[in-house]
Design an enzyme around this catalytic site. Sequence first.
Site, PDB file in Angstrom:
ATOM      1  N   ASP A  52      43.137 -89.747  95.748  1.00 27.10           N
ATOM      2  CA  ASP A  52      44.360 -89.752  94.939  1.00 27.10           C
ATOM      3  C   ASP A  52      45.567 -89.800  95.871  1.00 27.10           C
ATOM      4  OD1 ASP A  52      46.017 -89.528  92.723  1.00 27.10           O
ATOM      5  OD2 ASP A  52      45.709 -87.379  92.468  1.00 27.10           O
ATOM      6  N   GLU A 105      49.294 -93.929  97.664  1.00 29.39           N
ATOM      7  CA  GLU A 105      50.210 -95.071  97.684  1.00 29.39           C
ATOM      8  C   GLU A 105      50.877 -95.285  99.066  1.00 29.39           C
ATOM      9  OE1 GLU A 105      49.002 -93.931  93.950  1.00 29.39           O
ATOM     10  OE2 GLU A 105      50.175 -92.659  95.275  1.00 29.39           O
TER      11      GLU A 105
END
Length: 928
Positions: free
Chosen positions: A512, A515
């Site tokens: 997770d 980005e």
Amino acid sequence: MKSYQKLRTAGPQPAACRVEEEGAGPMPTSHGKLAPWWVGSGLLVAAVLLSATTVWVLRQVSEGWPGPALPPKCLLVPESHRFDCYPERHVVVTQELCESRGCCFIETALLAGAKRGVPWCFYPPDFPSYTLESLNQTALGMVGLLVRRKKAYYPRDIEMLRLDVEFETDTRLHIKITDAANPRYEVPLEVPRAMKRAENPIYSLDFSRDPFGLLLRRRATGTVLLNTTVAPLIFADQFLQIATLLPSTFLYGLGEHRGPLLHSLDWSTLTLWARDVPPTESFNLYGAHPFYLLMEEGGDAHGVFLLNSNAMEVALQPAPALTWRTIGGVLDFYIFLGPDPNMVIQQYQQVIGFPAMPPLWALGFHLCRWGYGSSNETWQTARAMRNYQIPQDAQWNDIDYMDGYRDFTVDPQKFASLPSLVEDLHKHGQRYVMILDPGISSTNPHGSYWPFDEGLRRGLFLNTTQGQPLIGQVWPGFTAFADFSNSDTQQWWLENLQRFHAHVPFDGLWIDMNEPSNFMDGSEDGCPPGELDSPPYLPAVLGGSLSAKTVCASAKQKASVHYNLHNLYGLMEAKATASALIQIRGKRPFVISRSTFPSQGQYSGHWLGDNRSQWKDMYYSIPGLLSFSLFGIPLVGADICGFSGSTSEELCTRWMQLGAFYPFARNHNTQNEKAQDPTVFSPAARTAMKDVLLTRYSLLPFLYTLFHRAHLQGDTVARPLFFEFPRDVATLGLDRQFLWGRSLLVTPVLEPGVDSVMGYVPRGVWYDFYTGSSVNSSGEMLKMSAPLEHLNLHVREGAILPTQKPETTSEATRRNPLRLIVALSQSGTAWGDLFWDDGDSLGTFERGSYSYLVFNVTQNIFTSTVLHASAEATEVTIGTLSIFGVREPPSKVLLNGQEKPFSYLGNQVLTVSDLGLSLSQGFTLQWL
């Protein structure tokens, strides 16, 4: 006046290519007369546009133009064909600013009925571009030199470009434009290298010499697929732009975004820059996929992939046309000619790589929440699922299992029993998956936290421009960020996982925040001044800065600067994580990642992020999962029942029904909200959820075979209806239904308070999955009964689905007898297949350790043919054949020539049970 032109060629052409030029000069290919640029869209379209423009101009003259006199060349550009010359946001574009760039300015807001989004500042037909100075044949295609004699308006214009064209296959064309003199950053993605030039390409390529442009046509239809002569090519160091007309408005892909499957071309812009934000319309989301699929008139399809990882935006307009704008790298295009949409996606994956074969347990039901609070509470949930005999293959934990939210740690109080929980899951044929984040806590006393100490010692973190670890803030507080572009980081990641696995023997990993996400903008010290963090042009990124909620673009990584690598961060982490899992467990890796980039299907699946417990979020999950099917990441799903907010029993029941048909099916919930696993609802809702999960588990042989075909040749698993019915224009905008493979139609309820659903049923016979009753559709919307406990599933005529008696885990299910569902076509034929292996070992297909069976029916004879056999197949039997659409009651049924008892129902379903046939043996069954 020099205008945007396309060439029209007289005479022969060499292997799919023609060049046309203005004036004299030696060129290696034939040339002909130039025509105005709009011919690329067809003379008829041009005539309509010109007539409309003439009427418009006359109206302005008669009514009195509100501004200064406009040059005639500006008035000649139809509104829909205005390509934005001043795309900068947060700038009020004045006539002075616009004309300083040499562009036309028409303040359309002053016109009655003006559309929102039409650029006021746009390129005139004679805006300077590049000239194709030379073009020479190569073994694979051509190489050309492009020269710009007049600078454009962004700094460091590159005056000479190299054009490489390779006719790689008959259905794949590769076009690359880069700096002719200096190397530039290129995406470090392994792509196939063509060894010879395509011999019979189904496309032809023309060039315009001055100004430079490409025209790509489909040979069979003459359809112009690309026409880049409509706006100037701009290639500066940090601003690259190329535009093309499109042959239709049916455009898909270009992720990751939330919205309908079919994009609107009504002046919309799609930004590609990985960002942590709950899925919201118009925002750039977690991943970047610069690939589109376009359906042409008549049902043909093509795809375009821009291999570029820099921040970019794609502007869509109703011409129809598309403009690529990126702020780094090169223009490296692959064009895939299909000609049908399934083939386009296969051809795309031949370049980016086919997806990994998941373990069978990955296709079971997964359960998670943030906020279990302890390993004992997690354990209680898993036990409750077992007590109610609700299928579940994997139990997950979110970050609350960690000690202070630090990777590779366990909360010693609340999660002390975690190793025992994992042991118990394994005893029950279940698996354990936990979350990991790439931000590594940086504030622990030296010597107390090995992951940071060792990463620092080896120099494995992203660095500032000053060469010190860049410090941001994520869940554990201040953090450094692992640099997965460094192979040494991959080794350190493996060592961390090995140490943790020795304590908690996890089976899969959930990566997770990759980005990468940062609770600060840039770093604790902000970002330095300079053109990496403040580029000359900023695409329409959420937050108005490249560093918004992530790290500085100027951060240094081993392979390049973060400016170039940002969109690759999730891919690089997924690759390192999958590799570590293989080395630790020796079995197929299971990784689910939030951030993604092309080729990531080789290493991970994806979930659609932090959605909300709302009906519209449930709907948006369908275009989300279908888009990722186009992107070569078939293992995809959304958080069932919604992540944030509080679900309702009705919403969760309907969502569990839909989610049972996500390729990746996980119910996940945030902290401080009421539980939403199936055990907490009323008996009626719990039973509906259990029943639909049992239906999923019964279909695991079919689903697993679809994943095998995805792994082997790039087939999609979850599939839009138009993939199977490309000439049925009614399917082109459908995104509230979908198919599994070619033949299983899923029609979920997506609205509250209803007991029926409208669904499109394509032309042909479709059978109710549960009963075998048929509906013969002319291609129409049908009202289907949908009480709360029912999900509508229909089987397409001509299909054979392998199913199995379901249990509560995939491990137990795979030991049960198979039931083959045969859906006869109107001509009495059917076909299906089954891939079978041990469900977990690496490379079973490549090593030959698998069974593959083909089933077909013709002239009332069902045949099972074993094309490849392995030991696992001897452990499983085929128990039942259910044949839908047997029009006449049989008098007898013969199995390998011997009579067998059977049943026949009035809805034309023939069932033969107790077959007891080994999967490894072929057989025939005939009804007379």
